[in-house]
Design a protein around this motif. Structure first.
Motif, PDB file in Angstrom:
ATOM      1  N   HIS A 265       0.821  -1.208   0.000  1.00 49.88           N
ATOM      2  CA  HIS A 265       0.000   0.000   0.000  1.00 49.88           C
ATOM      3  C   HIS A 265       0.862   1.268   0.000  1.00 49.88           C
ATOM      4  CE1 HIS A 265      -3.422  -2.548   0.742  1.00 49.88           C
ATOM      5  NE2 HIS A 265      -2.853  -3.023   1.835  1.00 49.88           N
ATOM      6  N   GLY A 266       2.182   1.107   0.079  1.00 54.85           N
ATOM      7  CA  GLY A 266       3.079   2.254   0.097  1.00 54.85           C
ATOM      8  C   GLY A 266       3.380   2.775   1.481  1.00 54.85           C
ATOM      9  N   GLY A 267       2.800   2.161   2.493  1.00 51.77           N
ATOM     10  CA  GLY A 267       3.043   2.594   3.871  1.00 51.77           C
ATOM     11  C   GLY A 267       4.300   1.960   4.450  1.00 51.77           C
ATOM     12  N   GLY A 268       4.746   2.487   5.570  1.00 50.64           N
ATOM     13  CA  GLY A 268       5.929   1.944   6.238  1.00 50.64           C
ATOM     14  C   GLY A 268       5.541   0.978   7.336  1.00 50.64           C
ATOM     15  N   THR A 269       6.301  -0.068   7.490  1.00 52.62           N
ATOM     16  CA  THR A 269       6.045  -1.069   8.515  1.00 52.62           C
ATOM     17  C   THR A 269       7.374  -1.617   9.039  1.00 52.62           C
ATOM     18  OG1 THR A 269       5.549  -3.452   8.498  1.00 52.62           O
ATOM     19  CG2 THR A 269       5.141  -2.326   6.530  1.00 52.62           C
ATOM     20  N   GLN A 270       7.313  -2.409  10.056  1.00 52.46           N
ATOM     21  CA  GLN A 270       8.478  -3.097  10.607  1.00 52.46           C
ATOM     22  C   GLN A 270       8.173  -4.589  10.602  1.00 52.46           C
ATOM     23  OE1 GLN A 270       9.766  -1.566  14.400  1.00 52.46           O
ATOM     24  NE2 GLN A 270       9.322   0.527  13.827  1.00 52.46           N
ATOM     25  N   ASP A 271       9.222  -5.425  10.581  1.00 57.67           N
ATOM     26  CA  ASP A 271       9.028  -6.860  10.676  1.00 57.67           C
ATOM     27  C   ASP A 271      10.265  -7.518  11.260  1.00 57.67           C
ATOM     28  OD1 ASP A 271      10.490  -6.352   8.371  1.00 57.67           O
ATOM     29  OD2 ASP A 271       9.588  -7.942   7.228  1.00 57.67           O
ATOM     30  N   ASP A 272      10.187  -8.831  11.446  1.00 53.69           N
ATOM     31  CA  ASP A 272      11.259  -9.590  12.081  1.00 53.69           C
ATOM     32  C   ASP A 272      11.652 -10.777  11.214  1.00 53.69           C
ATOM     33  OD1 ASP A 272      11.400  -8.290  14.836  1.00 53.69           O
ATOM     34  OD2 ASP A 272       9.267  -8.737  14.671  1.00 53.69           O
ATOM     35  N   PHE A 273      12.866 -11.281  11.472  1.00 53.14           N
ATOM     36  CA  PHE A 273      13.390 -12.449  10.768  1.00 53.14           C
ATOM     37  C   PHE A 273      13.986 -13.410  11.789  1.00 53.14           C
ATOM     38  CE2 PHE A 273      13.979  -8.778   8.010  1.00 53.14           C
ATOM     39  CZ  PHE A 273      13.362  -9.194   6.849  1.00 53.14           C
ATOM     40  N   ALA A 274      13.848 -14.702  11.533  1.00 52.75           N
ATOM     41  CA  ALA A 274      14.510 -15.714  12.347  1.00 52.75           C
ATOM     42  C   ALA A 274      14.951 -16.833  11.414  1.00 52.75           C
ATOM     43  CB  ALA A 274      13.579 -16.249  13.423  1.00 52.75           C
ATOM     44  N   GLY A 275      16.126 -17.385  11.691  1.00 53.08           N
ATOM     45  CA  GLY A 275      16.627 -18.462  10.846  1.00 53.08           C
ATOM     46  C   GLY A 275      18.032 -18.851  11.231  1.00 53.08           C
TER      47      GLY A 275
END
Length: 144
Positions: free
Chosen positions: A16-26
């Motif tokens: 949608h063009g908005g900003g977000t945050q996320d996480d990674f694990a591996g």
């Protein structure tokens, strides 16, 4: 060396063009090439799962090469690295990254190393330094 890797992405765009945050694990596999008394070159490959993303949880990757300054002090070897490479897959816009890494190689037994580490990847597509990915990991390495 091989070990778990966790990352937090401070800035990501959703569809949608908005900003977000996320996480990674591996997990991350690291090959220290050309090791020497003061350091060397390392190649790192991470296989990660993106989660807490607004739109696109799923498989992601991180591939970097690093120039390492790591003086051998016997039982411990502090490590300062300059990483350069890329991130790709779900939960991140594919692109180039660069940034520092701090680690501490602990020689446990002859031939085995434990390495706690923290790194920051500045995403070159983002305009601000605080919109990168913060990584933390713990590697178990075998010297040969």
């Amino acid at each position: 060396s091989l070990g778990p890797l966790y990352g937090h992405n401070f800035r990501e765009k959703d569809h949608h063009g908005g900003g977000t945050q996320d996480d990674f694990a591996g997990a991350e596999l690291t090959l220290n090439a050309l090791p020497g008394f003061l350091g060397g070159v390392s190649l790192k490959q991470g296989v990660l799962w993106a989660f807490n993303a607004a739109d696109d949880d799923g498989l992601a990757g991180r591939s970097v090469a690093s120039l390492d300054f790591a003086p051998d002090l016997g039982f411990v070897r502090p490590r300062l690295s300059a990483n350069l490479g890329g991130v790709y897959g779900k939960g991140v816009q594919a692109g180039f990254v660069a940034g520092p890494e701090l680690a501490l190689d602990l020689n446990l037994l002859p031939g085995f190393t434990l390495r706690p580490k923290v790194a920051y990847d500045f995403q070159l597509r983002n305009p601000s330094w605080d919109e990168g990915i913060l990584w933390a990991g713990l590697d178990l390495g075998i010297r040969f």
